[in-house]
Scaffold this motif. Structure first.
Motif, mmCIF file in Angstrom:
data_model
loop_
_atom_site.group_PDB
_atom_site.id
_atom_site.type_symbol
_atom_site.label_atom_id
_atom_site.label_comp_id
_atom_site.label_asym_id
_atom_site.label_seq_id
_atom_site.Cartn_x
_atom_site.Cartn_y
_atom_site.Cartn_z
ATOM 1 N N LEU A 267 5.579 6.124 10.818
ATOM 2 C CA LEU A 267 4.410 5.305 10.533
ATOM 3 C C LEU A 267 3.354 5.637 11.579
ATOM 4 C CD1 LEU A 267 5.680 1.763 9.487
ATOM 5 C CD2 LEU A 267 4.254 3.305 8.144
ATOM 6 N N TRP A 268 2.179 6.055 11.104
ATOM 7 C CA TRP A 268 1.069 6.426 11.969
ATOM 8 C C TRP A 268 0.044 5.305 11.958
ATOM 9 C CZ3 TRP A 268 1.273 11.644 13.830
ATOM 10 C CH2 TRP A 268 2.262 12.430 13.219
ATOM 11 N N THR A 269 -0.594 5.099 13.090
ATOM 12 C CA THR A 269 -1.667 4.109 13.135
ATOM 13 C C THR A 269 -2.892 4.710 13.805
ATOM 14 O OG1 THR A 269 -2.270 1.845 13.760
ATOM 15 C CG2 THR A 269 -1.005 3.098 15.369
ATOM 16 N N TYR A 270 -4.053 4.294 13.303
ATOM 17 C CA TYR A 270 -5.339 4.676 13.874
ATOM 18 C C TYR A 270 -6.122 3.381 14.075
ATOM 19 C CZ TYR A 270 -3.705 9.156 12.196
ATOM 20 O OH TYR A 270 -2.926 10.264 11.967
ATOM 21 N N VAL A 271 -6.425 3.074 15.316
ATOM 22 C CA VAL A 271 -6.998 1.777 15.673
ATOM 23 C C VAL A 271 -8.427 1.957 16.150
ATOM 24 C CG1 VAL A 271 -6.782 -0.261 17.152
ATOM 25 C CG2 VAL A 271 -4.724 0.899 16.307
ATOM 26 N N ARG A 272 -9.303 1.174 15.566
ATOM 27 C CA ARG A 272 -10.683 1.097 16.045
ATOM 28 C C ARG A 272 -10.828 -0.186 16.856
ATOM 29 N NH1 ARG A 272 -16.324 1.179 12.480
ATOM 30 N NH2 ARG A 272 -17.742 1.055 14.274
ATOM 31 N N ALA A 284 -10.022 -2.974 13.990
ATOM 32 C CA ALA A 284 -9.234 -2.811 12.763
ATOM 33 C C ALA A 284 -8.196 -1.726 12.992
ATOM 34 C CB ALA A 284 -10.126 -2.453 11.572
ATOM 35 N N ALA A 285 -7.133 -1.759 12.210
ATOM 36 C CA ALA A 285 -6.055 -0.766 12.308
ATOM 37 C C ALA A 285 -5.717 -0.265 10.909
ATOM 38 C CB ALA A 285 -4.820 -1.378 12.970
ATOM 39 N N TRP A 286 -5.568 1.044 10.789
ATOM 40 C CA TRP A 286 -5.211 1.671 9.518
ATOM 41 C C TRP A 286 -3.905 2.423 9.714
ATOM 42 C CZ3 TRP A 286 -6.504 7.109 7.833
ATOM 43 C CH2 TRP A 286 -6.139 7.328 6.488
ATOM 44 N N PHE A 287 -2.942 2.189 8.818
ATOM 45 C CA PHE A 287 -1.607 2.772 8.923
ATOM 46 C C PHE A 287 -1.376 3.775 7.795
ATOM 47 C CE2 PHE A 287 -1.247 -0.959 11.471
ATOM 48 C CZ PHE A 287 -0.221 -0.740 12.383
ATOM 49 N N ARG A 288 -0.606 4.788 8.114
ATOM 50 C CA ARG A 288 -0.165 5.761 7.121
ATOM 51 C C ARG A 288 1.321 6.041 7.334
ATOM 52 N NH1 ARG A 288 -2.601 6.106 2.797
ATOM 53 N NH2 ARG A 288 -2.140 8.318 2.456
ATOM 54 N N TYR A 289 1.975 6.523 6.271
ATOM 55 C CA TYR A 289 3.402 6.840 6.330
ATOM 56 C C TYR A 289 3.610 8.318 6.011
ATOM 57 C CZ TYR A 289 8.123 7.544 4.587
ATOM 58 O OH TYR A 289 9.373 8.059 4.350
ATOM 59 N N SER A 290 4.625 8.924 6.631
ATOM 60 C CA SER A 290 5.020 10.291 6.305
ATOM 61 C C SER A 290 6.529 10.423 6.454
ATOM 62 C CB SER A 290 4.317 11.319 7.195
ATOM 63 O OG SER A 290 4.745 11.196 8.531
ATOM 64 N N ARG A 291 7.099 11.406 5.752
ATOM 65 C CA ARG A 291 8.550 11.600 5.769
ATOM 66 C C ARG A 291 9.006 12.281 7.062
ATOM 67 N NH1 ARG A 291 12.173 11.430 1.443
ATOM 68 N NH2 ARG A 291 14.294 11.515 2.286
ATOM 69 N N ALA A 469 2.954 0.572 5.163
ATOM 70 C CA ALA A 469 1.768 0.989 5.908
ATOM 71 C C ALA A 469 0.525 0.269 5.391
ATOM 72 C CB ALA A 469 1.591 2.505 5.805
ATOM 73 N N ASP A 470 0.409 0.108 4.076
ATOM 74 C CA ASP A 470 -0.749 -0.562 3.497
ATOM 75 C C ASP A 470 -0.836 -2.025 3.943
ATOM 76 O OD1 ASP A 470 -1.559 1.724 2.196
ATOM 77 O OD2 ASP A 470 -0.576 1.221 0.304
ATOM 78 N N ILE A 471 0.278 -2.732 3.843
ATOM 79 C CA ILE A 471 0.246 -4.159 4.208
ATOM 80 C C ILE A 471 0.106 -4.337 5.707
ATOM 81 C CG2 ILE A 471 1.442 -6.366 3.998
ATOM 82 C CD1 ILE A 471 0.415 -5.219 1.380
ATOM 83 N N TYR A 472 0.729 -3.457 6.494
ATOM 84 C CA TYR A 472 0.535 -3.523 7.944
ATOM 85 C C TYR A 472 -0.940 -3.350 8.297
ATOM 86 C CZ TYR A 472 5.500 -3.477 9.268
ATOM 87 O OH TYR A 472 6.808 -3.799 9.459
ATOM 88 N N SER A 473 -1.657 -2.508 7.554
ATOM 89 C CA SER A 473 -3.082 -2.320 7.820
ATOM 90 C C SER A 473 -3.825 -3.645 7.725
ATOM 91 C CB SER A 473 -3.679 -1.316 6.825
ATOM 92 O OG SER A 473 -3.075 -0.050 6.942
ATOM 93 N N LEU A 474 -3.467 -4.464 6.754
ATOM 94 C CA LEU A 474 -4.138 -5.747 6.565
ATOM 95 C C LEU A 474 -3.696 -6.770 7.608
ATOM 96 C CD1 LEU A 474 -3.945 -6.045 2.668
ATOM 97 C CD2 LEU A 474 -5.839 -5.181 4.061
ATOM 98 N N ILE A 475 -2.396 -6.870 7.829
ATOM 99 C CA ILE A 475 -1.882 -7.904 8.730
ATOM 100 C C ILE A 475 -2.292 -7.637 10.172
ATOM 101 C CG2 ILE A 475 0.248 -8.823 9.723
ATOM 102 C CD1 ILE A 475 1.479 -8.743 6.952
ATOM 103 N N VAL A 476 -2.157 -6.398 10.634
ATOM 104 C CA VAL A 476 -2.523 -6.083 12.017
ATOM 105 C C VAL A 476 -4.034 -6.225 12.218
ATOM 106 C CG1 VAL A 476 -2.521 -4.271 13.779
ATOM 107 C CG2 VAL A 476 -0.515 -4.597 12.331
ATOM 108 N N THR A 477 -4.827 -5.828 11.229
ATOM 109 C CA THR A 477 -6.280 -6.002 11.335
ATOM 110 C C THR A 477 -6.639 -7.480 11.433
ATOM 111 O OG1 THR A 477 -6.724 -3.957 10.126
ATOM 112 C CG2 THR A 477 -8.473 -5.597 10.168
#
Length: 524
Positions: A267-272, A284-291, A469-477
């Protein structure tokens, strides 16, 4: 006579033993209270230290201290004579133990008045001529078990007697298509799974204990439908994050269920977060997932973006820094917390005086940075040039001199080489007030996932990883903006289907918070 004397002696001995036991209990309680105060001070200092080492060990130590404090305070309450069965203790004795000051209960909590019937006659003289002088109110906090209710929305049909047409109001929008769950129930399930780390099977069991049968598959269907409903808002968060001039980037492991085994996803995160340099943009924080952890993933995530990326020294980011990258190369900024961590581990062993000295010098830089957190760009640059730059130059010169005398394989030399191999990334903050000293903003965003892994063990699939990753983007933001995720998601789910696309930004946590505050102010 002898029988009476022996009885008195026995009672005196029992009294002496009781007094000795009381004194021993008081001494034990005093020592325990001193330990409680000490632990509270340690925990407060660790929580307040925003620039110290944020390694897994440090977090484990804080968890351990909190558990120790919890156990000690529980033991003190258990040993308190006031809590003994049938004990009657005077208010004077009860006040001997120092207790934390009681804060009043929140004023917005509903109150239920229970009035004890007054006596019909005076207990002293028997007179019935009693006059009320006032009242004393004792408040007790109680909890009402969670209750379910079914909301019936009735749409009446009317027939026109002139043209015989039938009229009926339109059906209301539901948070999810063909769903029978209300927005608060859905937000409870989402925050339970992704904020409180409760897998759906445990939530299903909890609902069953409360007398309501909600199958795990039903809950999973609702979570998937909510993710699709919230997709436009997730895209808004992504756009806001990628509009930043500087980002924090990091990743963490996520076990993913595969055929007959689990594999390690990411799980990757990019935080502003522009607050350290007084920027007006909300965090805000945006999350992405990769294998896997291949470098192609951050390259894809940040495709089309250019700016300053604060991260660790992971080589997967290197493609972003290529000079021929389009639209422009990303500027790398190092994390002094990562650099300090390797030296700190060596300093803890007590056998590396060079590591101890290096940590001392780095901590002096952190101390200077604390004074300018939240200051303007100009103020930060002025302090850094005047106070911090000489310390950094001295540290680098000292490290180079010592590494020249050490073997390259020496642990201290390897820890120092983490900085010396890329000095430009670690000194860039001296010339740009936007850059932070550490990448702790990204690490804090990932902390909930690190805690949650112990509860939900693994993601069910790659699709489940991306959904998380999508829901974490909302909750962490929401948390970054001091917004309660559950209340916010409940209101968003209730309104998003009616919200025009042109006004979708009004549902973002920082706008939602401002709107709610304005509405409360007008109502008052």
């Amino acid at each position: 006579m002898e029988t009476g004397t022996s009885e008195i002696d026995r009672l005196q001995a029992a009294l002496v033993a009781s007094e000795a036991a009381r004194q021993e209990a008081e001494q034990r309680a005093t020592g325990a209270e001193a330990m409680v105060a000490h632990l509270k001070l340690l925990i407060a200092r660790m929580r307040q230290d925003r620039f110290g080492a944020s390694s897994e060990r440090g977090r484990r130590l804080l968890d351990q201290l909190e558990l120790e404090l919890e156990d000690l305070e529980t033991a003190i309450a258990e040993d308190d004579a006031a809590n003994a069965p049938g004990a009657a203790i005077s208010s004077e004795a009860a006040s001997e133990r120092q207790r934390p000051a009681r804060r009043p209960f929140p004023a917005d909590l509903p109150r239920e008045r229970v009035i004890i019937p007054a006596p019909a006659q005076c207990p002293c003289c028997g007179s019935s001529r009693l006059a009320k002088l006032g009242e004393s109110v004792t408040e007790t906090l109680e909890v009402i078990p969670r209750r379910f209710k079914v909301i019936q929305t009735v749409r009446e049909k009317f027939a026109c007697r002139d043209c015989e047409s039938i009229t009926q109001p339109p059906a209301p929008f539901h948070p999810i298509a063909r769903g029978r769950a209300g927005p608060w129930l859905l937000s409870t399930i989402l925050t339970g799974k992704f904020a409180d780390h409760l897998p759906l099977n445990r939530q299903s069991a909890a609902f069953a204990h409360e007398g309501f049968d909600l199958d795990t598959s039903t809950l999973a269907d609702w979570v998937g439908a909510c993710t699709a409903t919230l997709a436009p808002l997730i895209a808004q968060v992504r756009a806001h994050v990628l509009a930043a001039e500087r980002l924090h980037g990091d990743d963490t492991t996520v076990p993913v269920l595969a055929k007959s085994r689990t594999v390690t996803g990411r799980l990757w995160t990019y935080v502003r977060d522009d607050r350290p340099f007084g920027g007006p943009a909300p965090p805000a924080a945006w999350f992405r997932y990769s294998r896997d952890r291949k470098g192609e993933h951050p390259t894809d995530h940040l495709d089309g973006w250019s700016g300053i990326l604060q991260s660790d020294a992971y080589g997967g980011y290197n493609r972003l820094f290529d000079a021929d990258r389009k639209p422009a190369p990303v500027t790398s900024a190092g994390c002094w917390a990562h650099a300090r961590r390797g030296l700190f581990k060596l300093a803890e062993l007590g056998r590396a005086p060079l590591a101890v000295e290096a940590v001392r010098r780095i901590d002096a830089i952190f101390e200077a940075e604390r004074t300018i957190n939240g200051a303007t760009l100009a103020q930060r640059l002025a302090v850094r040039q005047e106070r911090v730059a000489p310390m950094v130059d001295g540290l680098l010169a000292w490290m180079r001199g010592n590494c020249a005398r050490l073997s390259k394989k020496a642990p201290v030399a390897a820890a120092m080489a983490y900085i010396l191999r890329r000095p430009e990334t670690f000194t860039r903050f001296l010339h740009d007030g936007r850059i932070c000293l550490t990448n702790n903003a990204a690490e804090r965003a990932l902390r909930g996932i690190a805690l949650g892994r112990k509860a939900w063990l693994f993601a069910g699939s790659d699709r489940g990883g991306q959904r998380a990753a999508d829901i974490y983007s909302l909750i962490v933001t929401a948390k970054l903006n001091d917004v309660d995720p559950q209340a916010w998601l409940a209101d968003v789910l209730a309104r998003i289907n009616d919200q025009p696309v042109s006004r979708l930004h009004e549902l973002l946590p920082w706008n939602w918070k401002n709107t709610r505050h304005a509405n409360h102010t007008q109502a008052a």
